[in-house]
Design a protein around this motif. Structure first.
Motif: not given
Length: 324
Positions: A129, A90-91, A127
């Motif tokens: 998103r 994800l990052s 998260e």
């Protein structure tokens, strides 16, 4: 870890319908796995001048499952370039300008789905998103209950994989799952194309999968929103015709437009109904740069509205979510 069940259900021997495929299969062309890695250069981030990007095909698993998947792919599929666990997946993508990701996973045997669904639901809760999808093993006891529990956790759709879970799209045990998705208004992402196919799958994808089987599903379940990854590889012409006939079908571009497999770019299926095409990558389980498919789509220079839809807008519409 084996990516297929111990005992695979046999596909139904239905009355055949005319085959829609018109091009040689990848097997006939001599394309098979394992495939090599590429050393292509990766870009630093998405061009901020482009429309918002949603990667509609990202895999998220618990660490041990991820590592088992990578071992399998390294031996039988292709070398994995990005061996990143969920937080780093994800990052990596979000820091490079991807606005949202659709998180997919699958259960390779009965009894796994509830834990996997709970895992992805927690990731999506932490998260916003992340658009998290559920999974279930077709035919396992309480399969519909498993999906309904996952929807109650906030998961926005379902992912199934004919190759890994060893079923045909039109097999009887799937109907209750299609009905559950349709009732809840949740899209279903189903790897129902014949390719990419490894000989180490526990069943033959060419026996299980065919465009006409998918058309049976679309006809029998007219309110089911169905997305087939990889542009339906390798039956691209057949899936272009299905897009023309069915308003509840979407396709994603995963691994089908970047030139990794030595076949011509399937422009017809991209252009027949661009509002039904989603950008996807298979990240992190890919053997080349993270933005290879993205660059290939941009280089096609589609109309501005078509590009905006493919890169992100179509996925947001399918899953009924707003931009961040």
């Amino acid at each position: 870890m084996t990516l297929g069940p111990d005992a695979a259900p046999a596909p139904e021997d239905d009355v055949p319908v005319p085959c829609l495929a018109s091009a040689p299969s990848w097997r006939e062309l001599g394309i098979s796995m394992p495939m090599p890695a590429l050393a292509d250069e990766e870009g630093p981030r998405v061009d901020p001048g482009l429309p918002p990007v949603v990667d509609a095909h990202v895999h998220l698993f618990p660490d041990r499952v991820f590592e088992a998947v990578w071992r399998w792919f390294d031996q039988h599929g292709w070398p994995i370039r990005y061996k990143l666990h969920t937080p780093h997946v994800l990052s990596f993508l979000l820091s490079r300008g991807v606005e949202r990701v659709v998180a997919l996973h699958y259960a390779h045997k009965a009894g796994m789905a509830r834990a996997l669904n709970a895992y992805v639901a927690e990731v999506a809760k932490a998260e916003p998103r992340v658009i998290g999808l559920a999974t279930v093993f077709p035919g396992e006891p309480g399969a519909v209950d498993i999906l309904e529990e996952a929807f109650a956790l906030g998961l926005k759709g379902v992912k199934l994989h004919c190759h890994v879970q060893c079923f045909s799209p039109d097999a009887p045990q799937l109907h209750e799952l299609y009905e559950a998705c349709a009732r809840a208004g949740r899209p279903l992402v189903m790897h129902a194309g014949r390719e990419p196919a490894s000989p180490r799958y526990p069943c033959d994808p060419y026996t299980l999968c065919a465009a006409e089987r998918v058309e049976r599903v679309l006809t029998d379940h007219p309110t089911l929103k169905l997305c087939v990854p990889h542009l339906g590889a390798d039956e691209f012409d057949a899936y272009a015709r299905l897009l023309e006939r069915h308003d509840t079908l979407w396709l994603d571009t995963t691994m089908a437009v970047g030139g990794y497999f030595p076949v011509p770019l399937p422009r017809q299926v991209l252009e027949v109904r661009p509002e039904r095409i989603l950008y996807g990558t298979d990240f992190p389980n890919i053997p080349y740069a993270w933005d290879r498919e993205f660059k290939a789509l941009v280089d096609l220079k589609p109309a501005e509205d078509a590009l905006a839809g493919v890169l992100g807008g179509n996925a947001l519409t399918l899953y009924g979510v707003d931009r961040c």
